[in-house]
Design a protein around this motif. Sequence first.
Motif, short mmCIF file in Angstrom:
data_model
loop_
_atom_site.label_atom_id
_atom_site.label_comp_id
_atom_site.label_asym_id
_atom_site.label_seq_id
_atom_site.Cartn_x
_atom_site.Cartn_y
_atom_site.Cartn_z
N VAL A 1 -0.82 -6.98 -4.06
CA VAL A 1 -1.78 -5.90 -3.80
C VAL A 1 -1.36 -5.11 -2.55
O VAL A 1 -0.53 -5.57 -1.76
CB VAL A 1 -3.21 -6.46 -3.57
N ASP A 2 -1.94 -3.94 -2.40
CA ASP A 2 -1.84 -3.21 -1.13
C ASP A 2 -2.85 -3.81 -0.18
O ASP A 2 -4.03 -3.97 -0.52
CB ASP A 2 -2.15 -1.73 -1.32
N GLY A 3 -2.42 -4.18 1.03
CA GLY A 3 -3.36 -4.78 1.97
C GLY A 3 -2.69 -5.21 3.24
O GLY A 3 -1.75 -4.56 3.74
N TYR A 4 -3.14 -6.35 3.77
CA TYR A 4 -2.63 -6.87 5.04
C TYR A 4 -2.25 -8.34 4.87
O TYR A 4 -3.03 -9.14 4.35
CB TYR A 4 -3.67 -6.72 6.14
N CYS B 1 -1.81 -9.39 12.08
CA CYS B 1 -1.54 -9.12 10.66
C CYS B 1 -0.51 -8.02 10.56
O CYS B 1 -0.18 -7.35 11.54
CB CYS B 1 -2.82 -8.73 9.92
N MET B 2 0.01 -7.84 9.33
CA MET B 2 0.94 -6.75 9.05
C MET B 2 0.52 -6.06 7.76
O MET B 2 0.14 -6.72 6.79
CB MET B 2 2.39 -7.26 8.92
N ALA B 3 0.60 -4.74 7.74
CA ALA B 3 0.32 -4.00 6.51
C ALA B 3 1.44 -4.26 5.50
O ALA B 3 2.61 -4.33 5.87
CB ALA B 3 0.23 -2.50 6.80
N VAL B 4 1.06 -4.44 4.24
CA VAL B 4 2.05 -4.75 3.20
C VAL B 4 1.68 -4.04 1.90
O VAL B 4 0.51 -4.05 1.51
CB VAL B 4 2.17 -6.28 2.99
N PRO B 5 2.64 -3.40 1.23
CA PRO B 5 2.35 -2.75 -0.05
C PRO B 5 2.50 -3.73 -1.21
O PRO B 5 3.04 -4.83 -1.05
CB PRO B 5 3.43 -1.67 -0.13
N THR B 6 2.01 -3.33 -2.37
CA THR B 6 2.18 -4.14 -3.58
C THR B 6 3.68 -4.35 -3.84
O THR B 6 4.44 -3.39 -3.91
CB THR B 6 1.55 -3.45 -4.79
N GLY B 7 4.09 -5.60 -3.94
CA GLY B 7 5.49 -5.91 -4.18
C GLY B 7 6.28 -6.11 -2.91
O GLY B 7 7.45 -6.50 -2.96
N ASP C 1 0.29 -16.40 5.18
CA ASP C 1 0.17 -17.23 3.98
C ASP C 1 -0.83 -16.65 2.98
O ASP C 1 -1.20 -17.31 2.01
CB ASP C 1 -0.22 -18.66 4.33
N ALA C 2 -1.29 -15.41 3.20
CA ALA C 2 -2.22 -14.76 2.29
C ALA C 2 -2.18 -13.26 2.54
O ALA C 2 -1.64 -12.79 3.55
CB ALA C 2 -3.64 -15.29 2.50
N VAL C 3 -2.73 -12.51 1.59
CA VAL C 3 -2.85 -11.06 1.74
C VAL C 3 -4.29 -10.68 1.42
O VAL C 3 -4.86 -11.14 0.41
CB VAL C 3 -1.88 -10.29 0.81
N VAL C 4 -4.87 -9.84 2.26
CA VAL C 4 -6.22 -9.33 2.05
C VAL C 4 -6.12 -7.92 1.48
O VAL C 4 -5.39 -7.07 2.02
CB VAL C 4 -7.02 -9.30 3.37
N MET C 5 -6.82 -7.66 0.38
CA MET C 5 -6.80 -6.33 -0.21
C MET C 5 -7.36 -5.31 0.78
O MET C 5 -8.30 -5.58 1.53
CB MET C 5 -7.64 -6.31 -1.50
N ILE C 6 -6.74 -4.12 0.75
CA ILE C 6 -7.14 -3.09 1.70
C ILE C 6 -8.60 -2.70 1.54
O ILE C 6 -9.26 -2.26 2.50
CB ILE C 6 -6.21 -1.85 1.55
N GLU C 7 -9.16 -2.90 0.31
CA GLU C 7 -10.56 -2.57 0.07
C GLU C 7 -11.52 -3.42 0.90
O GLU C 7 -12.68 -3.03 1.12
CB GLU C 7 -10.90 -2.75 -1.42
N TYR C 8 -11.05 -4.59 1.37
CA TYR C 8 -11.90 -5.48 2.15
C TYR C 8 -11.58 -5.43 3.64
O TYR C 8 -11.82 -6.38 4.38
CB TYR C 8 -11.77 -6.92 1.64
N THR C 9 -11.01 -4.31 4.06
CA THR C 9 -10.68 -4.14 5.48
C THR C 9 -11.23 -2.82 5.99
O THR C 9 -11.57 -1.91 5.21
CB THR C 9 -9.15 -4.16 5.70
N GLU C 10 -11.29 -2.71 7.31
CA GLU C 10 -11.71 -1.47 7.94
C GLU C 10 -10.79 -1.20 9.13
O GLU C 10 -10.60 -2.09 9.99
CB GLU C 10 -13.15 -1.54 8.42
#
Length: 406
Positions: free
Chosen positions: A55-58, A97-103, A111-120
Amino acid sequence: MLTVKTPEEVLSLIAESAFTVGEPERVPLSAALGRVLAEAVTAAEFVPDFDRSTVDGYAVRGADTFGCSDSIPAILTVIGSVQMGRAAAGTVVENTCMAVPTGGALPQGADAVVMIEYTEDYGDGTIGIMKPAAPGSNLVYRGDDVRPGKVVLQAGRVLTAADIGALAALGRSQVTVARRPRVAVISTGDELVDVTEQPGPGQVRDVNSALLAAAVVSFGGEAVPMGALRDEETLLEETVRKALAQCDCVLISGGSSVGEKDATCRVIDRLGRLLFHGIAMKPGKPTILGVVEGKPVMGLPGHPGAAFFVANLFLKPLLARMQGRTLVRRPVPAVLTETVSANHGRAQYTGVHLTERDGMLYAEPIRSKSGLISTLAGSDGYFEIPRDCEGLPQGSTVAVTVYHLE
């Protein structure tokens, strides 16, 4: 004297046959679709070869998000972003944290990625996480798809578009496949004229040359049209000899008179060995199979409808066997829309149109004589009435073999 075989006996004979098409060949992926895989494909590497985000997220440490919510977000410092196609430059440590795109690749420490929709994004280099992420969330780990030593594709499989994609992911630019059987297609009959000609009195166009050539191609073979012959035994023998010199299999379709059938039998018997003459089925009873120079020679009825059923029932598994493929028939249940009577003592095959109503599949029988092909042209499949059954009533559930599902 050869006895008439049942359809089951013929299929068993084909399954146990040793007909081949020579050594396999290597082809590029661009030419592999629909070919039969000649050897199993085993992975030699990890796919993917790195842990990555779905996913796109962090990218985060899951422990830093435990207990967070919309009212009590976890506040993390953004220390960078992952670029597509590159290793992550940085390490995620406590409360970062670090921003990370899908793929994108997962950075060290995360050890996990949080979807950008659940961040501010607070605009000061920090973000708020409103939903906890357990370790492994929104991640594909190295080798989750394929690990070295895993058999990805089995030998004998007909390669699909998805299979081609899997081969590409493994770095296979070429693949080993069975050679396509070269199948000579011969029509016989004094009444036959070319499809480009206007038939005169007592004449018909040569349907079977086109029909059987198309069937051969659809069954994974390479058709070699040999034309339509006059009903002359010497000419037929010469043509069969010529066909055997350049092909792996020979098909002969002819008329229904005794003399024409006997000519095919005599030619096969003279050049090789007859396996059977006649199948207890309707249509297609006068079918013949022999072996010449280690190659199958099949005699089919001259009537196009009968030739069509014989090709689907027996030529298809024969060509599959020659390529090392196990043919899997996938019948679907359907309800008969009308009563169908049968000829006691012979298995009967009837084409159908399939329709769906209210979640049910219905089979409309095609009323066709063996000499007619146009009524079968729009059919979806066929069903069998066993030879010890005199028919099936309207409303019966039948097992329909759908052409494109084989």
